[in-house]
Design an enzyme around this catalytic site. Structure first.
Site, PDB file in Angstrom:
ATOM      1  N   ALA A 208       0.855  -1.188   0.000  1.00 53.01           N
ATOM      2  CA  ALA A 208       0.000   0.000   0.000  1.00 53.01           C
ATOM      3  C   ALA A 208       0.883   1.227   0.000  1.00 53.01           C
ATOM      4  O   ALA A 208       1.648   1.443   0.937  1.00 53.01           O
ATOM      5  CB  ALA A 208      -0.914   0.007   1.223  1.00 53.01           C
ATOM      6  N   HIS A 209       0.810   2.000  -1.081  1.00 52.69           N
ATOM      7  CA  HIS A 209       1.667   3.174  -1.189  1.00 52.69           C
ATOM      8  C   HIS A 209       1.012   4.345  -1.901  1.00 52.69           C
ATOM      9  O   HIS A 209       1.534   5.462  -1.863  1.00 52.69           O
ATOM     10  CB  HIS A 209       2.954   2.814  -1.949  1.00 52.69           C
ATOM     11  N   ARG A 210      -0.128   4.136  -2.548  1.00 54.08           N
ATOM     12  CA  ARG A 210      -0.719   5.209  -3.346  1.00 54.08           C
ATOM     13  C   ARG A 210      -1.159   6.378  -2.469  1.00 54.08           C
ATOM     14  O   ARG A 210      -1.663   6.190  -1.371  1.00 54.08           O
ATOM     15  CB  ARG A 210      -1.905   4.693  -4.164  1.00 54.08           C
ATOM     16  N   ASP A 285      -2.611  -1.926  -3.566  1.00 52.61           N
ATOM     17  CA  ASP A 285      -3.169  -0.808  -4.323  1.00 52.61           C
ATOM     18  C   ASP A 285      -2.312  -0.523  -5.559  1.00 52.61           C
ATOM     19  O   ASP A 285      -2.435   0.517  -6.198  1.00 52.61           O
ATOM     20  CB  ASP A 285      -3.320   0.440  -3.451  1.00 52.61           C
TER      21      ASP A 285
END
Length: 371
Positions: A208-210, A285
């Site tokens: 998860a990085h967005r 994501d």
């Protein structure tokens, strides 16, 4: 067939390095001249230069060291420096891949010069104009001369937007080429499962990085809550190779990470590939991870409200759940029980060959062939 074409390959992030590595190797196989222009959009060694070493790729001819900044400042700096590199090299074609700021800057720079543009992974659409990546991919498609669509769905998106058929080439996705070339190597070389004391199929993998997820405190908290519920429901721990952006936000927001989530440093490509192929389910994501999970036969749950990879959902490899905690849990429970014999929609692993064949095509050639 034109074998004198000079290609400038513009890249700047981990996914671009991975997905363009088969194209670089195919250039070398065909003895085609090429120049690597690396923007340095990813600015940590874990997410960047180590991939060149591990994948045995040549050092970039240009390293722009742009690093992190606001979208406008980062893209503007890359635009100016890519333009100068293209003026120095005078290539026939500039090749970009995906939807990053490096892609947008490379495409715009080339569009103002006598340089043709090839867009690898053209035609992807999330239909969410709030995503910066959607702007990047749409604009890049509209200035590109060669639109290398990975699937028929992507090609149909381009046709719906009025692109001339002569610009569209359905090639498959180079991610298949990359996974085929590297998955055995990952199994042979990676020790990540032993290092983390992990048993195949007894953990879930999270990425998860967005910005829309980790830059919003409430969304990031809901995401972590949902992932914790997966751990409880499925009886597995969660391994989270955490991006520097996400780690900074955890500290900034003062969010507590559930004990079932093991934070680890970003992994090199082979280690991450091994983590993917041994997971019971992947929570992500990332568009690229959705593709890799599908190719590897690992169930995927996408923690977003939209996806530009609908093919993964169509074949039953993926569920789009957003970040509602109950929806995340329910999606993972459903995917943990699905059969994993779906058909890979992203091609046969010859995308890089088709791309270079199209670029080398002369007007006298009647058809494209894999060489």
């Amino acid at each position: 067939m034109n074998t004198d074409i000079h290609i400038a390959i513009v890249l700047g992030t981990r996914p671009e390095i991975i997905k363009l590595s088969p194209v670089i190797r195919e250039c070398e196989r065909r003895d085609l001249p090429y120049t690597l222009i690396h923007t340095g959009q990813h600015y940590s060694d874990e997410l960047d230069s180590v991939f060149f070493d591990q994948l045995e790729l040549p050092e970039p001819d240009y390293h722009l060291d742009v690093g992190s900044d606001s979208h406008g400042a980062q893209t503007g700096k890359m635009l100016a420096e890519i333009e100068q590199a293209l003026l120095d090299v005078e290539p026939d074609v500039a090749l970009v891949q995906g939807d990053t700021n490096s892609v947008l800057a490379g495409a715009i720079a080339a569009s103002k010069l006598p340089v043709e543009i090839g867009h690898v992974e053209a035609g992807l659409r999330s239909f969410d104009r709030e995503m910066p990546e959607e702007t990047n991919r749409v604009v890049t498609d509209h200035v590109a001369d060669y639109l290398f669509a990975p699937t028929d769905t992507s090609a149909d998106n381009l046709r719906d937007e009025g692109f001339d058929e002569s610009r569209i080439h359905v090639t498959g996705n180079t991610v298949v080429d990359a996974v085929h070339q590297h998955r055995t190597l990952a199994t042979e070389k990676s020790t990540i499962l032993d290092d983390l004391d992990l048993t195949p199929r007894e953990y879930a993998l999270l990425t998860a990085h967005r910005a829309e997820n980790v830059d919003d405190r409430a969304r990031f908290a809901d995401l972590l809550n949902g992932v914790e519920r997966i751990s409880t429901e499925l009886g597995v721990n969660i391994v989270y190779p955490i991006h520097p952006r996400a780690r900074n936000r955890l500290d900034e927001f003062g969010l507590d990470v559930p004990s079932c989530i093991e934070l680890i440093e970003p992994q090199d490509y082979l280690d991450f590939l091994d983590l993917e192929q041994a997971a019971t389910v992947i929570l992500t994501d990332s568009g690229g991870v959705q593709e890799e999970a599908c190719i590897l036969g690992v169930p995927c749950v996408t923690l977003r409200d939209s996806t530009e990879r609908p093919e993964t959902i169509d074949v039953g490899a993926n569920r789009l759940v957003g970040i509602d905690p109950d929806a995340i849990r329910n999606g993972a429970v459903e995917m943990a029980d699905v059969a994993t014999d779906w058909e890979n929609p992203f091609g046969d692993g010859n995308a890089s060959k088709r791309i270079l064949t199209a670029l080398c095509q002369s007007p006298a050639d009647d058809q494209q062939v894999i060489q």
